[in-house]
Design an enzyme around this catalytic site. Structure first.
Site, short mmCIF file in Angstrom:
data_model
loop_
_atom_site.label_atom_id
_atom_site.label_comp_id
_atom_site.label_asym_id
_atom_site.label_seq_id
_atom_site.Cartn_x
_atom_site.Cartn_y
_atom_site.Cartn_z
N CYS A 111 0.57 -0.74 -0.41
CA CYS A 111 -0.24 -0.14 0.23
C CYS A 111 1.26 1.16 0.04
CB CYS A 111 -1.41 -0.43 1.13
SG CYS A 111 -2.06 -1.65 1.26
N HIS A 250 -3.61 7.21 2.71
CA HIS A 250 -4.57 5.54 1.98
C HIS A 250 -5.22 5.29 2.89
CE1 HIS A 250 -4.12 1.44 0.99
NE2 HIS A 250 -4.29 1.13 2.30
N ASN A 280 -9.97 -0.38 -0.17
CA ASN A 280 -9.09 -0.43 -0.16
C ASN A 280 -8.44 -0.80 -1.63
OD1 ASN A 280 -6.11 -0.81 0.60
ND2 ASN A 280 -6.52 -1.43 2.20
#
Length: 323
Positions: A111, A250, A280
């Site tokens: 990520c 994020h 996500n």
């Protein structure tokens, strides 16, 4: 010489999966998922490849920047879900763009991948080794999910975000930091894509080696790491938090985002969120959220942006830039 974002782009597959869709095969509900994650829906790449999404985002970024594909000196794709190990997704994107000669490679930092990739691009441009680079975060995470694991499969989606970064005489990227701690690597894993799994594939069941996450432990580390990294980026940028127009974090979980913003004393109206629509998307979350607020006019030239990310490895990073 400085480096600056010249244009952004994103690309999502057309198929939408809502929280209500999970109710058909999992013991869960829209209320349960929304209250714990902030996610309402996500995109699923049923037929689109990671490379095709990366290419779509790249075309949009090049168009916004007014840059021709043949002007690009290099392509960096951040992804933990490449279509193939070889060729790289970056080489596939280069092929789809119809260009040759420029360097192209993939980068794996989960990520945090987009910030890692921008860090490399920033160094290449400021050193004079490149003038224009294409940086992409692209993921097809749903291909590696255990759809019987309620704690993970509800979190992730597919998509790609891209940015054209170019040399400029005025400050763009003001500070950027990347970190890792491999001692916590077993908290977030996807073993089935690795050579260790492939070497023992006859003795292994791929279903036992899909994406796994220890959510509670990750939450505790992520909030602290993202906050500390954002602090470091702001302090070394020459700006203050009062100068920051938006935080683009994020998009892992709304609770993590809220806790990070609270630690940084940033009000909700300064935090960019697209988690509710896309879930996500790992390395694609920051560039797609970035592109979204550019295209809807919320983020304008001259504004100061802070970004922070956290992912498997464990990796984390941050940056501050003037758009």
């Amino acid at each position: 010489m400085y480096s600056r974002f010249l244009g952004t782009g994103s690309c999502f597959p057309p198929d939408v999966m809502t929280n209500h869709d999970f109710e058909k095969f999992l013991e869960t509900s829209d209320e349960w998922i929304t209250s714990r994650t902030g996610i309402k829906e996500r995109r699923i790449a049923k037929t689109m490849t990671c490379g095709e999404m990366a290419y779509g985002a790249a075309v949009n970024a090049l168009d916004m920047a007014g840059v021709k594909a043949e002007e690009i000196d290099g392509i960096i794709v951040a992804s933990l879900t490449p279509d193939t190990t070889m060729p790289s997704t970056a080489c596939n994107v280069q092929k789809m763009l119809g260009i040759r000669g420029c360097f192209a490679f993939d980068l794996t930092a989960a990520c945090s991948g987009f910030i890692y990739a921008v860090n490399i691009a920033n160094g290449l441009i400021r050193s004079g080794a490149a003038k224009k680079l294409l940086v992409i975060g692209a993921e097809r995470l749903t291909a590696g999910l255990d759809w019987s694991d309620r704690s993970t499969c509800i979190l992730f989606g597919d998509g790609a975000g891209a940015a054209v970064i170019g040399a400029d005489s005025t400050p763009g990227i003001r500070s950027i930091h990347a970190y890792a701690d491999g001692s916590f690597g077993d908290l977030l894993t996807l073993n089935s894509l690795g050579s260790t799994f492939l070497a023992e594939r006859k003795e292994r069941n791929i279903e036992d080696h899909l994406l796994h996450m220890s959510g509670n432990e990750i939450f505790k580390i992520a909030v602290r790491a993202m906050s500390d990294a954002a602090d470091a980026a702001v302090l070394s940028s020459g700006l203050t938090y009062e100068d920051i127009d938006f935080l683009i974090p994020h998009q892992a979980n709304l609770r993590i985002i809220d806790a990070t913003a609270k630690r940084l004393k940033l009000p909700p109206e300064k935090v960019v969120i697209n988690l509710d629509k896309y879930g996500n998307t790992s390395a694609a979350t920051i560039p797609t959220a970035f592109d979204g607020v550019v295209r809807n006019g919320t983020l304008k030239r001259g504004m100061n942006i802070a970004c922070a990310a956290f992912g498997g490895g464990l990796t984390w990073g941050s940056m501050v830039f003037t758009f």
